[in-house]
Design a protein around this motif. Structure first.
Motif, PDB file in Angstrom:
ATOM      1  N   ARG A 303       0.852  -1.189   0.000  1.00 11.09           N
ATOM      2  CA  ARG A 303       0.000   0.000   0.000  1.00 11.09           C
ATOM      3  C   ARG A 303       0.888   1.239   0.000  1.00 11.09           C
ATOM      4  N   ARG A 304       0.239   2.427   0.033  1.00  9.92           N
ATOM      5  CA  ARG A 304       1.030   3.665   0.114  1.00  9.92           C
ATOM      6  C   ARG A 304       1.510   3.896   1.538  1.00  9.92           C
ATOM      7  N   ASP A 305       2.553   4.721   1.641  1.00  9.20           N
ATOM      8  CA  ASP A 305       3.054   5.130   2.953  1.00  9.20           C
ATOM      9  C   ASP A 305       2.980   6.651   2.979  1.00  9.20           C
ATOM     10  N   GLY A 306       1.783   7.192   3.094  1.00 12.59           N
ATOM     11  CA  GLY A 306       1.610   8.648   3.023  1.00 12.59           C
ATOM     12  C   GLY A 306       1.637   9.106   1.583  1.00 12.59           C
ATOM     13  N   GLU A 307       2.301  10.277   1.358  1.00 18.28           N
ATOM     14  CA  GLU A 307       2.300  10.866   0.013  1.00 18.28           C
ATOM     15  C   GLU A 307       3.282  10.135  -0.917  1.00 18.28           C
ATOM     16  N   LEU A 308       2.909  10.044  -2.197  1.00 17.26           N
ATOM     17  CA  LEU A 308       3.826   9.452  -3.172  1.00 17.26           C
ATOM     18  C   LEU A 308       5.011  10.385  -3.407  1.00 17.26           C
ATOM     19  N   LYS A 309       6.126   9.818  -3.856  1.00 19.70           N
ATOM     20  CA  LYS A 309       7.343  10.622  -4.098  1.00 19.70           C
ATOM     21  C   LYS A 309       7.865  10.349  -5.507  1.00 19.70           C
ATOM     22  N   PRO A 310       8.420  11.386  -6.155  1.00 20.38           N
ATOM     23  CA  PRO A 310       8.984  11.147  -7.495  1.00 20.38           C
ATOM     24  C   PRO A 310      10.275  10.327  -7.391  1.00 20.38           C
ATOM     25  N   VAL A 311      10.546   9.547  -8.417  1.00 18.63           N
ATOM     26  CA  VAL A 311      11.781   8.743  -8.414  1.00 18.63           C
ATOM     27  C   VAL A 311      12.452   8.802  -9.790  1.00 18.63           C
ATOM     28  N   ILE A 312      13.736   8.477  -9.796  1.00 20.48           N
ATOM     29  CA  ILE A 312      14.461   8.312 -11.059  1.00 20.48           C
ATOM     30  C   ILE A 312      14.855   6.840 -11.158  1.00 20.48           C
ATOM     31  N   VAL A 313      14.404   6.204 -12.226  1.00 20.74           N
ATOM     32  CA  VAL A 313      14.594   4.758 -12.367  1.00 20.74           C
ATOM     33  C   VAL A 313      15.229   4.446 -13.720  1.00 20.74           C
ATOM     34  N   GLU A 314      16.143   3.485 -13.712  1.00 20.14           N
ATOM     35  CA  GLU A 314      16.702   2.986 -14.971  1.00 20.14           C
ATOM     36  C   GLU A 314      16.363   1.507 -15.070  1.00 20.14           C
ATOM     37  N   THR A 315      15.714   1.112 -16.146  1.00 13.59           N
ATOM     38  CA  THR A 315      15.464  -0.320 -16.304  1.00 13.59           C
ATOM     39  C   THR A 315      16.767  -0.996 -16.716  1.00 13.59           C
ATOM     40  N   ASP A 316      16.882  -2.261 -16.389  1.00 15.63           N
ATOM     41  CA  ASP A 316      18.147  -2.964 -16.657  1.00 15.63           C
ATOM     42  C   ASP A 316      17.892  -4.461 -16.565  1.00 15.63           C
ATOM     43  N   VAL A 317      18.876  -5.235 -16.983  1.00 16.98           N
ATOM     44  CA  VAL A 317      18.785  -6.681 -16.774  1.00 16.98           C
ATOM     45  C   VAL A 317      18.975  -6.960 -15.288  1.00 16.98           C
ATOM     46  N   HIS A 318      18.572  -8.152 -14.837  1.00 17.35           N
ATOM     47  CA  HIS A 318      18.714  -8.525 -13.441  1.00 17.35           C
ATOM     48  C   HIS A 318      20.174  -8.454 -13.017  1.00 17.35           C
ATOM     49  N   PRO A 319      20.518  -7.921 -11.860  1.00 17.67           N
ATOM     50  CA  PRO A 319      19.622  -7.585 -10.763  1.00 17.67           C
ATOM     51  C   PRO A 319      19.089  -6.158 -10.804  1.00 17.67           C
ATOM     52  N   GLY A 320      19.025  -5.547 -11.950  1.00 18.47           N
ATOM     53  CA  GLY A 320      18.492  -4.188 -12.059  1.00 18.47           C
ATOM     54  C   GLY A 320      16.972  -4.182 -12.015  1.00 18.47           C
ATOM     55  N   PHE A 321      16.404  -2.998 -12.259  1.00 14.94           N
ATOM     56  CA  PHE A 321      14.947  -2.813 -12.244  1.00 14.94           C
ATOM     57  C   PHE A 321      14.409  -3.295 -13.592  1.00 14.94           C
ATOM     58  N   MET A 322      13.563  -4.301 -13.562  1.00 10.09           N
ATOM     59  CA  MET A 322      13.119  -4.938 -14.818  1.00 10.09           C
ATOM     60  C   MET A 322      12.337  -3.999 -15.724  1.00 10.09           C
ATOM     61  N   THR A 323      12.527  -4.171 -17.016  1.00 11.29           N
ATOM     62  CA  THR A 323      11.776  -3.381 -17.993  1.00 11.29           C
ATOM     63  C   THR A 323      10.261  -3.636 -17.886  1.00 11.29           C
ATOM     64  N   ASP A 324       9.875  -4.813 -17.425  1.00  7.51           N
ATOM     65  CA  ASP A 324       8.446  -5.141 -17.305  1.00  7.51           C
ATOM     66  C   ASP A 324       7.786  -4.496 -16.088  1.00  7.51           C
ATOM     67  N   TRP A 325       8.574  -3.855 -15.250  1.00  3.26           N
ATOM     68  CA  TRP A 325       8.008  -3.230 -14.053  1.00  3.26           C
ATOM     69  C   TRP A 325       7.697  -1.747 -14.256  1.00  3.26           C
ATOM     70  N   GLN A 326       8.283  -1.146 -15.300  1.00  2.00           N
ATOM     71  CA  GLN A 326       8.173   0.319 -15.376  1.00  2.00           C
ATOM     72  C   GLN A 326       6.775   0.827 -15.754  1.00  2.00           C
TER      73      GLN A 326
END
Ligand code: EPZ
Length: 452
Positions: A303-326
């Motif tokens: 769930r949320r934890d109060g207000e949402l916050k902006p983020v900077i994300v780079e998709t990458d191969v594992h163990p990075g942030f998956m392209t299917d999550w963005q």
């Protein structure tokens, strides 16, 4: 006429589904994720390599799974229900060549057929692979696959309707260095090397958890595979393999999608079957974006934890942030105050889905050649794109058309976040990656009708 929701599952409807979604209502409740699409389909292909029957458990009811099942059946594999719900048994004792037309007719809109190459070459000495489908998220070439197969000794012949492969001198172990840690090409090498003569050394391999699970499947079959922490996988070929009994790793893409749905709609979703270890990178970003989660024995609560916050994300191969999550994350970021940036580094055309969000009121600017500014963790690739999302922007209902699997999911979540009614067309594509999608939406309290 409106179809009653309880009579509808996406997997059982062939195409053209249209939803009328009334948004603005947070999603609350529990969904359970089963085996990962991106393991189950590959483990099914691996059954071709065994001398005896294999049992795969927690197989999700998805159209991609149905495609692979029918391709296996066309090649003589007998597929039957297992000893528990979601278990399938694959008996490869009568594997035989299939006709081009038959293979073509069963290949569907999937990319998995390319992975039949190695196993069919071992079993039959030849393989025909029709032109591939899959989500339209970039060129999606197969050069790494074909180069690797040639190194094993395969002869590749390009035909107008696909490719034909043969191995006149058998397949021999090879030294392969992938230009990029491609998931599919790594799986191609694994599925080919396990029964090739001699040793294979694969450098710059993908090491996604689904690949590690495929390695576990192959080891159960009798394969000898080891890996080093620097993306090197070593495979000692063996002459024969047997069947396996394996429970698929959970679908972390689906788990991340529902987590983002909770974040975007300001709801609370317990994802049964989700595990922390395979989602560490996602959970870090989820937390930074203002998400809260509780890891439990049988799943994760989001769930949320109060207000949402902006983020900077780079998709990458594992163990990075998956392209299917963005894609689902971007929907939540439209509600975060400030400027978020999502750098897509894996595919060159995976921001098309944002046009519909803009139509619904989001402020998203896509830079088709990426952003040069600021330090980056991932080295820039030529095909990079970046989306700059400025929020918060209230979303309003609109008529939108689903472009691909993950983009389509984000459209549905955007419609559920928006005020007013949206008409979302082409949602049947979601049956490729989300089991019982409409039933799950209903369970979470989403307000929608199937109107076409
Ligand atoms: C798998 O695709 C997944 N599909 C994708 O999931 C996922 O997005 C992707 O891996 C990355 O994690 C399946 O497992 C069925 P790649 P795959 O080979 O194997 C380039 C979803 O929504 N490349 O790792 O096809 C390619 O163009 C789907 O579930 C070549 O240039 O991905 C891309 O830029 C969508 N030549 C990059 O590598 C090749 O021969 C990564 O692709 C092969 C790939």
């Amino acid at each position: 006429m409106t179809t009653p929701l309880h009579e509808t599952t996406l997997a059982s409807k062939p195409s053209g589904d249209v939803l009328a979604i009334r948004g603005g209502r947070p999603l609350h409740g529990r969904v359970d994720v089963k085996g990962a699409k991106n393991l189950a389909t590959k483990a099914m292909v691996a059954t071709l390599l065994g001398e005896t029957a294999s049992t795969l458990r927690d197989v999700p009811d998805l159209s991609d799974v149905a495609v692979v099942r029918s391709l296996l059946e066309v090649h003589g594999v007998r597929v039957t229900e297992g000893d528990e719900p979601g278990a399938l048994v694959f008996d490869p004792s009568d594997v035989e060549s299939a006709h081009f037309e038959e293979i073509d007719a069963h290949a569907g809109a999937s990319r998995i057929p390319i992975l039949f190459c190695g196993p069919l070459l071992h079993r039959l000495g030849q393989a025909f692979i029709p032109d591939l489908g899959g989500c339209r998220i970039g060129d999606r070439p197969i050069d790494f696959h074909l180069d690797a197969l040639r190194k094993f000794g395969a002869v590749v012949e390009k035909l107008p309707s696909g490719i034909r492969l043969s191995a006149p001198n058998g397949l021999k172990g090879a030294n392969i260095h992938l230009p990029y840690p491609s998931v599919g090409a790594t799986e191609q090498v694994l599925l080919t090397a396990v029964r090739a003569q001699g040793q294979t050394e694969l450098r710059n391999a993908a090491i996604e958890p689904e690949i590690m699970d495929l390695i576990a499947v192959l080891q159960k079959m009798g394969a000898i595979i080891s890996y080093e922490p620097n993306r090197v996988i070593l495979i000692e070929g063996v002459e024969t393999l047997r069947g396996y009994d394996h429970r698929s790793i959970f679908d972390r893409n689906e788990a991340a999608s529902w987590a983002c749905a909770a974040l975007a709609t300001d709801g609370e979703i317990f994802v049964g079957g989700a595990k922390q270890q395979e989602m560490l990178t996602f959970l870090n970003v989820f937390r930074k974006a203002g998400g809260w989660f509780d890891v439990r024995e049988d799943g994760i609560l989001f769930r949320r934890d109060g207000e949402l916050k902006p983020v900077i994300v780079e998709t990458d191969v594992h163990p990075g942030f998956m392209t299917d999550w963005q894609q689902p994350l971007v929907v939540a970021l439209t509600q975060a105050p400030g400027r978020s940036v999502v750098h897509e580094t894996v595919y060159e055309n995976r921001m098309g889905f944002t046009a519909a969000l803009v139509k619904m009121g989001a402020d998203i600017v896509v830079h088709p050649h990426g952003l040069q500014d600021g330090p980056r963790r991932v080295a820039r690739r030529d095909l990079e794109q970046a989306a700059v999302i400025t929020g918060p922007t209230p979303l309003h209902g609109a008529d939108i058309v689903v472009p691909d699997l993950r983009g389509g999911y984000s459209h549905v979540i955007a419609a559920l976040t928006a005020t007013g009614e949206s008409k979302v067309s082409g949602v049947d594509i979601l049956s490729r990656g989300y089991e019982k999608f409409l039933d799950k939406l209903t369970a979470l309290g989403a307000d929608f009708d199937v109107i076409g």
